[in-house]
Design a protein around this motif. Structure first.
Motif: not given
Ligand SMILES: Cc1cc2nc3c(=O)[nH]c(=O)nc-3n(C[C@H](O)[C@H](O)[C@H](O)COP(=O)(O)O)c2cc1C
Length: 201
Positions: A9, A11, A15-16, A84, A86-87, A130-131, A164-165
């Motif tokens: 991440s 960020r 979350n991770s 994740v 974009f998959f 997030g999805m 988890v978004d």
């Molecule tokens: C550029 C971008 C692409 C993302 N694509 C996906 C995705 O394809 N599938 C999904 O489930 N979440 C997607 N997310 C949501 C992140 O996985 C989610 O916010 C996650 O909790 C972020 O983890 P972090 O807080 O450790 O960075 C995307 C977020 C960003 C910014």
């Protein structure tokens, strides 16, 4: 044991990162040596497919991957924690993984896999997204598996946390903290203990 963790991440305190720290808690308590690599703040350029490592297993690009290569050689336990995007895995982490093509050459072309070490080599994958959809986890797991096998980690456990978004949202997850902590504990079991536990499961 030496434990190398790769945090995908960009960020800070996301979350991770939160889950990685929970997974590392029992590992640190047991006194293992942990190094966290966060490619988002490292100078790691993507693989050029220049062929420079084909015959030597050594990457010709000079940047902070050198520290990662050393940790992969010396480590016995490996963790990937990533969102994740974009998959798939994040671009920053994917660049680090692609640069392990030099290990691929070493293992498959030069037939010299990274030595197992006394305690074997094992991995743990933690993904958040997030999805609701599982596609990103499946794709991320396939990439992680290819990476782990390339660095001669034959087995890895995987934990996926969908929906988890928002930053820090995972704190409210009912089971994640406990699950990653238990997975961390299992990761550093010695091979013999691990075999015994698998027999019991
Ligand atoms: C550029 C971008 C692409 C993302 N694509 C996906 C995705 O394809 N599938 C999904 O489930 N979440 C997607 N997310 C949501 C992140 O996985 C989610 O916010 C996650 O909790 C972020 O983890 P972090 O807080 O450790 O960075 C995307 C977020 C960003 C910014």
């Amino acid at each position: 044991m030496k434990v190398a963790a790769f945090l995908g991440s960009p960020r800070v305190n996301g979350n991770s990162e939160i889950l990685l720290n929970e997974a590392l808690r029992p590992i640190r308590e047991e006194g293992h040596e942990v190094t966290i690599f966060r490619p988002a703040v490292m100078n790691i350029s993507p693989c050029l497919n220049c062929g420079g490592c084909d015959e030597t297993g050594v990457c010709v690009v000079e940047d902070e991957m050198e520290k990662v290569y050393d940790a992969i050689r010396e480590g016995e336990r490996f963790i990937i924690a990533s969102p994740v995007f974009f998959f798939g895995l994040t671009a920053q982490l994917k660049a680090l993984i692609d640069r392990c093509q030099s290990f691929w050459c070493e293992k498959y072309l030069l037939k010299k896999p990274v030595p197992e070490g006394r305690n074997g080599r094992k991995g743990l994958l933690i993904l958040v997204g997030g999805m609701k959809k599982e596609t990103g986890f499946k794709c991320g797991d396939a990439t992680a598996a290819a990476f782990f096998r390339t660095i001669n980690v034959q087995k890895h456990e995987a934990l996926f946390y969908p929906q988890v978004d928002a930053k820090g949202a995972v704190i409210k997850h009912p089971t994640a903290f406990n699950e990653v902590m238990e997975a961390g504990r299992r990761l550093v079991l010695r091979q013999a203990q691990d075999d015994r536990n698998e027999g019991l499961r």
